[in-house]
Design a protein around this motif. Sequence first.
Motif, PDB file in Angstrom:
ATOM      1  N   LEU A 172      30.373 -37.960  17.399  1.00  0.00           N
ATOM      2  CA  LEU A 172      30.914 -38.960  18.509  1.00  0.00           C
ATOM      3  C   LEU A 172      31.179 -37.872  19.531  1.00  0.00           C
ATOM      4  N   THR A 173      30.754 -38.776  20.739  1.00  0.00           N
ATOM      5  CA  THR A 173      30.839 -37.831  21.929  1.00  0.00           C
ATOM      6  C   THR A 173      32.398 -39.238  22.794  1.00  0.00           C
ATOM      7  N   LYS A 174      33.135 -38.399  22.534  1.00  0.00           N
ATOM      8  CA  LYS A 174      34.718 -39.038  23.414  1.00  0.00           C
ATOM      9  C   LYS A 174      34.436 -38.968  24.779  1.00  0.00           C
ATOM     10  N   VAL A 175      34.478 -39.460  26.064  1.00  0.00           N
ATOM     11  CA  VAL A 175      34.603 -39.137  27.163  1.00  0.00           C
ATOM     12  C   VAL A 175      36.187 -39.443  27.529  1.00  0.00           C
ATOM     13  N   THR A 176      37.213 -39.143  28.190  1.00  0.00           N
ATOM     14  CA  THR A 176      38.219 -39.925  28.335  1.00  0.00           C
ATOM     15  C   THR A 176      38.009 -39.452  30.174  1.00  0.00           C
ATOM     16  N   VAL A 177      37.955 -41.502  31.045  1.00  0.00           N
ATOM     17  CA  VAL A 177      38.460 -40.835  31.995  1.00  0.00           C
ATOM     18  C   VAL A 177      39.919 -41.361  32.802  1.00  0.00           C
ATOM     19  N   ALA A 178      40.158 -41.165  33.898  1.00  0.00           N
ATOM     20  CA  ALA A 178      40.663 -40.483  34.425  1.00  0.00           C
ATOM     21  C   ALA A 178      41.345 -40.917  36.024  1.00  0.00           C
ATOM     22  N   GLY A 179      41.733 -42.091  36.791  1.00  0.00           N
ATOM     23  CA  GLY A 179      41.641 -42.164  38.370  1.00  0.00           C
ATOM     24  C   GLY A 179      40.713 -43.996  38.801  1.00  0.00           C
ATOM     25  N   GLU A 180      40.435 -43.896  39.522  1.00  0.00           N
ATOM     26  CA  GLU A 180      39.772 -44.739  39.882  1.00  0.00           C
ATOM     27  C   GLU A 180      38.204 -45.051  40.430  1.00  0.00           C
ATOM     28  N   ILE A 181      37.742 -46.226  39.662  1.00  0.00           N
ATOM     29  CA  ILE A 181      36.558 -46.374  39.241  1.00  0.00           C
ATOM     30  C   ILE A 181      36.312 -46.962  40.717  1.00  0.00           C
ATOM     31  N   ASP A 182      35.479 -46.981  42.065  1.00  0.00           N
ATOM     32  CA  ASP A 182      35.076 -47.947  42.627  1.00  0.00           C
ATOM     33  C   ASP A 182      33.814 -47.575  43.231  1.00  0.00           C
ATOM     34  N   ALA A 183      33.567 -48.338  43.934  1.00  0.00           N
ATOM     35  CA  ALA A 183      31.949 -48.370  45.195  1.00  0.00           C
ATOM     36  C   ALA A 183      31.899 -46.870  45.325  1.00  0.00           C
TER      37      ALA A 183
END
Length: 110
Positions: free
Chosen positions: A13-24
């Motif tokens: 398994l590859t676990k990815v944690t994303v933090a912040g804003e996802i925009d253009a």
Amino acid sequence: MNLKTVIENMNDLTKVTVAGEIDAYTAPKLREELLPLAEQSNPQLTISLRDVSYMDSTGLGVFVGLLKNVRKNDGELRLVELSDRLERLFTITGLNDIIDISSKAEGGVQ
């Protein structure tokens, strides 16, 4: 408009944690980081969106493209720990019907 990703390999398994804003502005960076993971043989990706405070349509596009690549390589994609706001976004767009999403942690994501 910052975006941070942490990628951890845990057995198959590859676990990815994303933090912040996802925009253009940040979506191209996110796509650049996630796409190589989806292009592996039989990728098993679990992505935690717990710390994502905002996502627009370009962010949704990143996950649709990621799903296409994961499926092309016989893998699975799970989005976990979505806030109520993000879960609503995926539901309104109908993407919850094609992407495995959950508001709870799964697959070893804490």
